[in-house]
Write a protein that holds these residues in place. Sequence first.
Motif, mmCIF file in Angstrom:
data_model
loop_
_atom_site.group_PDB
_atom_site.id
_atom_site.type_symbol
_atom_site.label_atom_id
_atom_site.label_comp_id
_atom_site.label_asym_id
_atom_site.label_seq_id
_atom_site.Cartn_x
_atom_site.Cartn_y
_atom_site.Cartn_z
ATOM 1 N N GLY A 132 0.432 -1.427 -0.290
ATOM 2 C CA GLY A 132 -0.583 0.461 0.140
ATOM 3 C C GLY A 132 0.768 1.071 -0.465
ATOM 4 N N HIS A 133 0.216 2.164 -0.952
ATOM 5 C CA HIS A 133 1.131 3.933 -0.621
ATOM 6 C C HIS A 133 0.449 4.748 -0.338
ATOM 7 C CE1 HIS A 133 2.148 7.366 -3.340
ATOM 8 N NE2 HIS A 133 3.462 6.973 -2.736
ATOM 9 N N ILE A 134 -0.361 5.142 -0.640
ATOM 10 C CA ILE A 134 -1.466 5.999 -0.045
ATOM 11 C C ILE A 134 -3.294 5.199 0.418
ATOM 12 C CG2 ILE A 134 -0.418 7.838 -0.471
ATOM 13 C CD1 ILE A 134 -2.250 7.957 -2.919
ATOM 14 N N TYR A 135 -3.429 6.137 1.388
ATOM 15 C CA TYR A 135 -5.136 5.728 1.244
ATOM 16 C C TYR A 135 -5.894 6.593 1.694
ATOM 17 C CZ TYR A 135 -5.059 5.355 6.401
ATOM 18 O OH TYR A 135 -5.095 5.683 8.010
ATOM 19 N N SER A 136 -7.333 6.773 1.547
ATOM 20 C CA SER A 136 -8.024 6.959 2.558
ATOM 21 C C SER A 136 -9.920 6.720 2.221
ATOM 22 C CB SER A 136 -8.672 8.952 1.351
ATOM 23 O OG SER A 136 -9.082 9.598 1.525
ATOM 24 N N GLY A 137 -10.442 7.174 2.579
ATOM 25 C CA GLY A 137 -12.287 6.938 2.476
ATOM 26 C C GLY A 137 -12.996 7.525 1.816
ATOM 27 N N VAL A 259 -7.233 2.319 -1.276
ATOM 28 C CA VAL A 259 -6.032 1.989 -0.702
ATOM 29 C C VAL A 259 -4.856 1.947 -2.725
ATOM 30 C CG1 VAL A 259 -4.143 0.751 -0.178
ATOM 31 C CG2 VAL A 259 -6.113 0.438 1.172
ATOM 32 N N SER A 260 -4.271 3.137 -2.405
ATOM 33 C CA SER A 260 -3.710 2.290 -3.893
ATOM 34 C C SER A 260 -2.065 2.168 -3.527
ATOM 35 C CB SER A 260 -2.899 4.307 -4.529
ATOM 36 O OG SER A 260 -2.287 4.618 -6.044
ATOM 37 N N GLY A 261 -1.886 1.013 -3.875
ATOM 38 C CA GLY A 261 -0.531 0.174 -4.317
ATOM 39 C C GLY A 261 0.579 0.083 -5.287
ATOM 40 N N PHE A 262 1.291 -0.483 -4.855
ATOM 41 C CA PHE A 262 2.062 -1.402 -6.215
ATOM 42 C C PHE A 262 2.647 -2.426 -5.962
ATOM 43 C CE2 PHE A 262 2.701 3.220 -6.290
ATOM 44 C CZ PHE A 262 3.329 3.378 -7.901
ATOM 45 N N VAL A 263 2.095 -3.459 -7.406
ATOM 46 C CA VAL A 263 2.467 -4.696 -7.259
ATOM 47 C C VAL A 263 4.097 -4.824 -8.246
ATOM 48 C CG1 VAL A 263 0.419 -5.761 -6.675
ATOM 49 C CG2 VAL A 263 1.171 -5.756 -9.712
ATOM 50 N N ILE A 264 4.724 -5.836 -8.596
ATOM 51 C CA ILE A 264 5.695 -6.120 -9.287
ATOM 52 C C ILE A 264 5.141 -8.098 -10.414
ATOM 53 C CG2 ILE A 264 7.500 -7.466 -9.318
ATOM 54 C CD1 ILE A 264 8.725 -5.884 -6.685
ATOM 55 N N GLN A 265 5.222 -6.700 -11.678
ATOM 56 C CA GLN A 265 4.992 -8.259 -12.228
ATOM 57 C C GLN A 265 5.889 -9.546 -12.414
ATOM 58 O OE1 GLN A 265 2.766 -5.482 -15.486
ATOM 59 N NE2 GLN A 265 4.449 -7.317 -16.635
ATOM 60 N N ASN A 279 10.779 0.516 -2.322
ATOM 61 C CA ASN A 279 11.176 1.034 -0.876
ATOM 62 C C ASN A 279 11.009 3.093 -1.249
ATOM 63 O OD1 ASN A 279 12.718 0.166 1.360
ATOM 64 N ND2 ASN A 279 14.585 1.948 0.131
ATOM 65 N N ALA A 280 11.528 3.976 -2.316
ATOM 66 C CA ALA A 280 11.130 5.072 -1.967
ATOM 67 C C ALA A 280 10.421 5.681 -1.761
ATOM 68 C CB ALA A 280 12.162 5.514 -4.375
ATOM 69 N N MET A 281 8.874 4.905 -1.884
ATOM 70 C CA MET A 281 8.071 5.724 -2.111
ATOM 71 C C MET A 281 7.391 5.580 -0.841
ATOM 72 S SD MET A 281 4.904 2.373 -3.362
ATOM 73 C CE MET A 281 4.707 1.237 -2.022
ATOM 74 N N LEU A 282 7.898 4.093 0.189
ATOM 75 C CA LEU A 282 7.484 4.368 1.757
ATOM 76 C C LEU A 282 8.669 5.058 2.396
ATOM 77 C CD1 LEU A 282 7.387 0.849 1.823
ATOM 78 C CD2 LEU A 282 5.761 2.507 1.420
ATOM 79 N N ASN A 297 -3.728 9.751 3.185
ATOM 80 C CA ASN A 297 -2.886 9.580 4.206
ATOM 81 C C ASN A 297 -2.299 8.680 4.072
ATOM 82 O OD1 ASN A 297 -4.836 10.201 6.652
ATOM 83 N ND2 ASN A 297 -6.211 9.323 5.016
ATOM 84 N N GLY A 298 -1.017 8.636 4.291
ATOM 85 C CA GLY A 298 0.526 7.819 4.463
ATOM 86 C C GLY A 298 0.363 6.285 5.015
ATOM 87 N N THR A 299 1.300 4.886 4.143
ATOM 88 C CA THR A 299 1.119 4.356 4.412
ATOM 89 C C THR A 299 1.940 4.060 6.186
ATOM 90 O OG1 THR A 299 1.953 3.594 2.507
ATOM 91 C CG2 THR A 299 -0.338 3.433 3.322
ATOM 92 N N VAL A 300 2.715 4.707 6.437
ATOM 93 C CA VAL A 300 3.824 4.374 8.092
ATOM 94 C C VAL A 300 3.646 5.075 8.740
ATOM 95 C CG1 VAL A 300 6.108 4.625 4.996
ATOM 96 C CG2 VAL A 300 5.840 6.123 6.187
ATOM 97 N N THR A 301 4.449 4.480 9.696
ATOM 98 C CA THR A 301 4.246 5.069 11.049
ATOM 99 C C THR A 301 5.428 6.299 10.732
ATOM 100 O OG1 THR A 301 5.630 3.725 11.875
ATOM 101 C CG2 THR A 301 3.564 3.134 11.734
ATOM 102 N N GLY A 302 5.203 7.003 11.875
ATOM 103 C CA GLY A 302 5.731 8.085 12.569
ATOM 104 C C GLY A 302 6.134 8.743 11.067
ATOM 105 N N LEU A 303 4.899 9.052 10.787
ATOM 106 C CA LEU A 303 4.816 10.787 9.307
ATOM 107 C C LEU A 303 4.925 11.760 10.128
ATOM 108 C CD1 LEU A 303 3.233 9.856 6.358
ATOM 109 C CD2 LEU A 303 5.575 9.429 7.030
ATOM 110 N N ASN A 304 5.270 13.360 9.813
ATOM 111 C CA ASN A 304 5.256 14.487 10.463
ATOM 112 C C ASN A 304 4.381 15.362 9.825
ATOM 113 O OD1 ASN A 304 5.613 16.831 11.943
ATOM 114 N ND2 ASN A 304 7.735 17.106 11.159
#
Length: 348
Positions: A132-137, A259-265, A279-282, A297-304
């Motif tokens: 997951g990269h970003i999410y909203s409702g 949730v918008s995210g990324f997959v690898i073919q 890794n860069a997107m996180l 909203n971001g998908t990692v913890t500890g954001l400012n």
Amino acid sequence: MATFDRRDLLKGAGAVALASGLGMPALAQAAGRVVVGTWGGDYARLLTKNIEDPFLKSKGMEVVQDQAGDAPRRAKMVAERRLPRGTVDIQGLSAANMFEMNEAGVIETIDYAKIPNAKNLIPAMKYPYGVGHIYSGNVVIYNPKVITAAPTGFKDWLDPKHGNKIGFIDIQYQSIMIAASLAGTNGASMNDLDKAKEVLMAVKKAGARVYPTNEAFAAAMKNEEIGISAIWKARVVQWQNAGIPCEAVAPVEGIPIYVSGFVIQKNAPNKDNAYAYMNAMLEKAAQEAFAVDMGYNGTVTGLNVAPDLQKRIGFTPEEEKKLRDLDYAFLAKNDSAMKEWWDKVFKA
């Protein structure tokens, strides 16, 4: 219908910390190429601004975006699955479409040991087959100048009394039908397609309008051609920032998440650089920038994130209890039929 587990969403990174020694991180190399399948528009531009330029191109990586709607990109993934090498390394998809492509057998199982920043990933955004990269409702959006009585939910939005002031965005057919199901069942089900069709046909007869893109819809909202719809809360924030008079209401029937995210073919030409992209997107700086630029909203913890912005893009404790994850298996099974009905019946 699954309820979105907010406790999972807020668990610390310790719950997903990866054991050391499982593999070498796939960091951006000093050279190489990565092809990224993505939507166009603002999202593509912000991928370049917040991820690609600062974290990948600056290290010598060539990044090529393959821009198209998700439907043709998914079709291409399936069409290419027998090839030894596909044409795209990493694909941006919704969580529902990530699930669907996993079921189709065309994407990799994610090796989280190759994504150092995954140690900060919220557990609910860590899929076996995607990140997951970003999410909203999904919320009700309305222009108070046009709709004077504030709506409370999807049922108020999809009330034929609003006539041609009701707007739809064509590419959002799936989320529209989920919302219509919730409206027709008073929040009991996101999957009652018969109820959804009944609700939507009633507003179609009343004169509801369909717009081909988010941008076309925004223009119609700004000039008061329409006054009420439903969209991701992040998009409401973007439009407010652009001076479009609109407000967001968390629907009483429940708040479906996006949730918008990324997959690898599986047959990606350069999987190492695909992992480097993930890794860069996180990176916290990239996640914080998307909150500012796009209202997600971001998908990692500890954001400012500034408190005033967090209040606009996030949800109150009471609203958080109404967040609902989607039934991805149901959507994968029924998406084609939903799209066919939308195109051939609703829009006809």
